[in-house]
Design a protein around this motif. Structure first.
Motif, PDB file in Angstrom:
ATOM      1  N   ASP A  69       0.851  -1.265   0.065  1.00  0.00           N
ATOM      2  CA  ASP A  69       0.173   0.030   0.130  1.00  0.00           C
ATOM      3  C   ASP A  69       0.871   1.247  -0.003  1.00  0.00           C
ATOM      4  O   ASP A  69       0.710   2.239  -0.704  1.00  0.00           O
ATOM      5  N   LEU A  70       1.935   1.178   0.544  1.00  0.00           N
ATOM      6  CA  LEU A  70       2.822   2.274   0.626  1.00  0.00           C
ATOM      7  C   LEU A  70       3.705   2.667  -0.418  1.00  0.00           C
ATOM      8  O   LEU A  70       3.882   3.609  -1.086  1.00  0.00           O
ATOM      9  N   PHE A  71       4.027   1.338  -1.076  1.00  0.00           N
ATOM     10  CA  PHE A  71       4.926   1.607  -2.411  1.00  0.00           C
ATOM     11  C   PHE A  71       4.209   0.454  -3.335  1.00  0.00           C
ATOM     12  O   PHE A  71       4.746  -0.749  -3.244  1.00  0.00           O
ATOM     13  N   LYS A  72       3.386   0.679  -4.156  1.00  0.00           N
ATOM     14  CA  LYS A  72       2.762  -0.298  -4.999  1.00  0.00           C
ATOM     15  C   LYS A  72       3.347  -0.933  -5.930  1.00  0.00           C
ATOM     16  O   LYS A  72       3.053  -1.998  -6.472  1.00  0.00           O
ATOM     17  N   ASN A  73       4.437  -0.288  -6.505  1.00  0.00           N
ATOM     18  CA  ASN A  73       5.260  -0.981  -7.715  1.00  0.00           C
ATOM     19  C   ASN A  73       6.272  -1.616  -7.179  1.00  0.00           C
ATOM     20  O   ASN A  73       7.476  -1.538  -7.940  1.00  0.00           O
ATOM     21  N   ASN A  74       6.717  -1.987  -5.938  1.00  0.00           N
ATOM     22  CA  ASN A  74       7.765  -2.519  -5.416  1.00  0.00           C
ATOM     23  C   ASN A  74       7.973  -3.951  -6.161  1.00  0.00           C
ATOM     24  O   ASN A  74       7.225  -5.031  -5.325  1.00  0.00           O
ATOM     25  N   ASN A  75       8.738  -4.358  -6.593  1.00  0.00           N
ATOM     26  CA  ASN A  75       8.811  -5.863  -7.196  1.00  0.00           C
ATOM     27  C   ASN A  75       9.196  -6.808  -5.939  1.00  0.00           C
ATOM     28  O   ASN A  75       8.529  -7.974  -5.995  1.00  0.00           O
ATOM     29  N   SER A  76      10.089  -6.375  -5.147  1.00  0.00           N
ATOM     30  CA  SER A  76      10.695  -7.030  -4.098  1.00  0.00           C
ATOM     31  C   SER A  76       9.385  -7.536  -3.278  1.00  0.00           C
ATOM     32  O   SER A  76       9.356  -8.645  -2.808  1.00  0.00           O
ATOM     33  N   ILE A  77       8.542  -6.752  -3.072  1.00  0.00           N
ATOM     34  CA  ILE A  77       7.344  -7.080  -2.166  1.00  0.00           C
ATOM     35  C   ILE A  77       6.505  -7.864  -2.673  1.00  0.00           C
ATOM     36  O   ILE A  77       5.930  -8.986  -2.067  1.00  0.00           O
ATOM     37  N   THR A  78       6.195  -7.822  -4.084  1.00  0.00           N
ATOM     38  CA  THR A  78       5.308  -8.728  -4.814  1.00  0.00           C
ATOM     39  C   THR A  78       5.921 -10.101  -4.806  1.00  0.00           C
ATOM     40  O   THR A  78       5.155 -11.288  -4.519  1.00  0.00           O
ATOM     41  N   PHE A  79       7.210 -10.214  -4.795  1.00  0.00           N
ATOM     42  CA  PHE A  79       7.838 -11.366  -4.926  1.00  0.00           C
ATOM     43  C   PHE A  79       7.633 -12.234  -3.643  1.00  0.00           C
ATOM     44  O   PHE A  79       7.504 -13.420  -3.549  1.00  0.00           O
ATOM     45  N   GLU A  80       7.889 -11.360  -2.416  1.00  0.00           N
ATOM     46  CA  GLU A  80       7.687 -12.028  -1.098  1.00  0.00           C
ATOM     47  C   GLU A  80       6.466 -12.388  -0.903  1.00  0.00           C
ATOM     48  O   GLU A  80       6.083 -13.526  -0.220  1.00  0.00           O
ATOM     49  N   LEU A  81       5.318 -11.703  -1.331  1.00  0.00           N
ATOM     50  CA  LEU A  81       4.068 -12.088  -1.329  1.00  0.00           C
ATOM     51  C   LEU A  81       3.932 -13.564  -1.922  1.00  0.00           C
ATOM     52  O   LEU A  81       3.161 -14.340  -1.277  1.00  0.00           O
ATOM     53  N   TYR A  85       2.674 -16.849   0.100  1.00  0.00           N
ATOM     54  CA  TYR A  85       1.484 -17.736  -0.355  1.00  0.00           C
ATOM     55  C   TYR A  85       1.806 -19.109  -1.026  1.00  0.00           C
ATOM     56  O   TYR A  85       1.128 -20.133  -0.640  1.00  0.00           O
ATOM     57  N   TYR A  86       2.936 -19.319  -1.365  1.00  0.00           N
ATOM     58  CA  TYR A  86       3.448 -20.640  -1.764  1.00  0.00           C
ATOM     59  C   TYR A  86       3.764 -21.428  -0.534  1.00  0.00           C
ATOM     60  O   TYR A  86       3.351 -22.804  -0.545  1.00  0.00           O
ATOM     61  N   LEU A  87       4.362 -20.974   0.458  1.00  0.00           N
ATOM     62  CA  LEU A  87       4.609 -21.609   1.804  1.00  0.00           C
ATOM     63  C   LEU A  87       3.388 -21.939   2.504  1.00  0.00           C
ATOM     64  O   LEU A  87       3.340 -22.870   3.146  1.00  0.00           O
ATOM     65  N   LEU A  88       2.223 -21.361   2.211  1.00  0.00           N
ATOM     66  CA  LEU A  88       0.969 -21.563   2.606  1.00  0.00           C
ATOM     67  C   LEU A  88       0.134 -22.569   1.769  1.00  0.00           C
ATOM     68  O   LEU A  88      -0.947 -23.068   2.026  1.00  0.00           O
ATOM     69  N   ASN A  89       0.966 -23.122   0.701  1.00  0.00           N
ATOM     70  CA  ASN A  89       0.337 -24.235  -0.292  1.00  0.00           C
ATOM     71  C   ASN A  89      -0.800 -23.429  -1.058  1.00  0.00           C
ATOM     72  O   ASN A  89      -1.648 -24.316  -1.531  1.00  0.00           O
ATOM     73  N   LYS A  90      -0.508 -21.928  -1.332  1.00  0.00           N
ATOM     74  CA  LYS A  90      -1.865 -21.476  -1.981  1.00  0.00           C
ATOM     75  C   LYS A  90      -0.956 -20.958  -3.376  1.00  0.00           C
ATOM     76  O   LYS A  90      -0.914 -20.110  -3.662  1.00  0.00           O
ATOM     77  N   PHE A  91      -0.885 -22.307  -4.051  1.00  0.00           N
ATOM     78  CA  PHE A  91      -0.029 -22.077  -5.185  1.00  0.00           C
ATOM     79  C   PHE A  91      -0.734 -21.084  -6.511  1.00  0.00           C
ATOM     80  O   PHE A  91      -0.108 -20.524  -6.977  1.00  0.00           O
ATOM     81  N   SER A  92      -2.021 -21.134  -6.426  1.00  0.00           N
ATOM     82  CA  SER A  92      -2.637 -20.239  -7.734  1.00  0.00           C
ATOM     83  C   SER A  92      -2.311 -18.828  -7.319  1.00  0.00           C
ATOM     84  O   SER A  92      -2.286 -18.038  -7.988  1.00  0.00           O
ATOM     85  N   GLU A  93      -2.662 -18.555  -6.109  1.00  0.00           N
ATOM     86  CA  GLU A  93      -2.489 -17.112  -5.573  1.00  0.00           C
ATOM     87  C   GLU A  93      -0.772 -16.735  -5.540  1.00  0.00           C
ATOM     88  O   GLU A  93      -0.468 -15.635  -6.062  1.00  0.00           O
ATOM     89  N   ALA A  94       0.113 -17.397  -5.459  1.00  0.00           N
ATOM     90  CA  ALA A  94       1.404 -17.556  -5.604  1.00  0.00           C
ATOM     91  C   ALA A  94       1.889 -17.278  -6.957  1.00  0.00           C
ATOM     92  O   ALA A  94       2.313 -16.175  -7.377  1.00  0.00           O
ATOM     93  N   GLN A  95       1.006 -17.752  -7.951  1.00  0.00           N
ATOM     94  CA  GLN A  95       1.297 -17.608  -9.228  1.00  0.00           C
ATOM     95  C   GLN A  95       0.683 -16.086  -9.907  1.00  0.00           C
ATOM     96  O   GLN A  95       1.324 -15.552 -10.599  1.00  0.00           O
ATOM     97  N   LEU A  96      -0.199 -15.884  -9.274  1.00  0.00           N
ATOM     98  CA  LEU A  96      -1.029 -14.619  -9.578  1.00  0.00           C
ATOM     99  C   LEU A  96      -0.033 -13.493  -9.342  1.00  0.00           C
ATOM    100  O   LEU A  96       0.364 -12.408 -10.104  1.00  0.00           O
ATOM    101  N   TYR A  97       0.740 -13.598  -8.236  1.00  0.00           N
ATOM    102  CA  TYR A  97       1.582 -12.331  -7.749  1.00  0.00           C
ATOM    103  C   TYR A  97       2.835 -12.575  -8.655  1.00  0.00           C
ATOM    104  O   TYR A  97       3.492 -11.542  -8.911  1.00  0.00           O
ATOM    105  N   LEU A  98       3.425 -13.621  -8.817  1.00  0.00           N
ATOM    106  CA  LEU A  98       4.588 -13.851  -9.535  1.00  0.00           C
ATOM    107  C   LEU A  98       4.392 -13.236 -11.004  1.00  0.00           C
ATOM    108  O   LEU A  98       5.405 -12.802 -11.664  1.00  0.00           O
ATOM    109  N   ASP A  99       3.111 -13.746 -11.630  1.00  0.00           N
ATOM    110  CA  ASP A  99       3.065 -13.278 -12.853  1.00  0.00           C
ATOM    111  C   ASP A  99       3.118 -11.674 -13.177  1.00  0.00           C
ATOM    112  O   ASP A  99       3.532 -11.303 -14.166  1.00  0.00           O
ATOM    113  N   LYS A 100       2.650 -10.790 -12.104  1.00  0.00           N
ATOM    114  CA  LYS A 100       2.803  -9.618 -12.204  1.00  0.00           C
ATOM    115  C   LYS A 100       4.256  -8.889 -12.426  1.00  0.00           C
ATOM    116  O   LYS A 100       4.647  -8.211 -13.295  1.00  0.00           O
ATOM    117  N   ILE A 101       5.141  -9.469 -11.753  1.00  0.00           N
ATOM    118  CA  ILE A 101       6.632  -8.946 -11.708  1.00  0.00           C
ATOM    119  C   ILE A 101       7.377  -9.821 -12.909  1.00  0.00           C
ATOM    120  O   ILE A 101       8.207  -9.321 -13.499  1.00  0.00           O
TER     121      ILE A 101
END
Length: 324
Positions: A69-81, A85-101
């Motif tokens: 929310d503070l820095f919307k276009n920060n790739n490092s944050i999107t990657f960490e998200l 999500y991957y570590l939570l076994n939520k792989f579809s969500e993990a893919q959505l964030y990764l596709d953006k960057i």
């Protein structure tokens, strides 16, 4: 101890005096909003890393969302998200964030490596192999990592050819012997399976003759199960269509029909069949989950991510209830 405390107090007083003097004489510039946001960002980012380190990935995601929310276009944050999500076994969500960057940095090695891992967990082996080939082009030292992917895909000849090519180039890994053992074992199993399939086909002929004379659901169910085992989707469609006419309140027939339609890439028709058949499922969580899993596949193929997410959540709820 008293002397040490006194020294600390004097240092604090000296700093305060200096601060006040500086404020009055020189004029102290307060932190701007951008600077405040940077400090907030760093605080929440380190909190996210802390939560991730102790395995609390949900809280890490909350902290990372504040950072975003503070820095919307920060790739490092999107990657960490994506990683959390991957570590939570939520792989579809993990893919959505990764596709953006990945759209911004399609050749980022670490993003690609993470993408490969996501595809593997989503059982999208062709995509994982394509990513691995790209990684090899950047770093030839990871060439052997494509071999287990082909083994998982059951493309044993390509896996063996890769090993031969690498050995010709002077590259050898102790894993190669193990890979060859696994391939040999699986090929033996396949030969046994082929023999079993031959026997099943003989029994299928008998079952079909019995069904044509008796028109029993139990016989039809055996036919559908056997046709699915041998992956004869044309016959699966024919006999499931017959079943829908004869036994319209049997949900398993709708599911079998959807498998046949999906194989023919008739995903919209499969969705209609599934949505009709699911209404006949009562007190059978396993069958209900199978319906939702098939709907997820169809919605993915028809590019309906919102619908796909809805059914993913339903499966999570069903599994949670089962474990209660």
């Amino acid at each position: 101890m008293i002397k040490k405390s006194a020294n600390i107090l004097l240092n604090v007083l000296f700093f305060c005096a200096f601060f006040m003097s500086f404020s009055q004489d020189e004029g102290l510039t307060l932190l701007e909003d951008a600077d405040d946001n940077q400090i907030k960002f760093e605080n929440h980012y380190f909190e996210a890393l802390k939560y991730k380190a102790i395995g609390n990935y949900s809280k890490a995601i909350i902290e990372l969302e504040i950072c975003q929310d503070l820095f919307k276009n920060n790739n490092s944050i999107t990657f960490e998200l994506s990683k959390n999500y991957y570590l939570l076994n939520k792989f579809s969500e993990a893919q959505l964030y990764l596709d953006k960057i990945l759209k911004k940095e399609p050749n980022n090695y670490w993003y690609l490596e993470h993408a490969k891992n996501i595809y593997l967990r989503l059982y999208q082996l062709d995509n994982a192999i394509a990513i691995q080939k790209k990684l090899i082009s950047f770093n030839p030292k990871v060439a052997e990592e494509i071999i287990p992917l082909y083994i998982r895909k059951k493309d044993y000849s390509t896996a063996i050819n890769y090993m031969i090519e690498l050995e010709k180039k002077g590259f050898y890994s102790s894993k190669f012997d193990r890979y060859r053992e696994v391939i040999d074992l699986n090929q033996k199993r396949n030969r046994v399976k082929e023999k079993t399939n031959e026997n099943q086909l003989n029994s299928l002929v008998e079952l079909k003759e019995q069904f044509e004379s008796e028109k029993k659901y139990t016989v039809l169910n055996k036919i559908l199960t056997e046709e699915l085992k041998v992956k004869n989707f044309n016959n699966l469609l024919i006999y499931s269509n017959k079943g829908l006419d004869l036994f319209p309140a049997q949900p398993s027939i709708y599911l079998m029909n959807s498998y046949a339609l999906s194989h023919q890439k008739k995903y919209s028709e499969a969705i209609d069949v599934l949505n009709t058949g699911i209404d006949f499922v009562f007190d059978d969580n396993k069958l209900l989950i199978a319906f939702h899993q098939q709907l997820i596949k169809c919605y993915q193929e028809t590019n309906q991510p919102i619908k796909k997410q809805e059914h993913l959540k339903i499966i999570e709820e069903l599994r949670t209830k089962k474990n209660q």
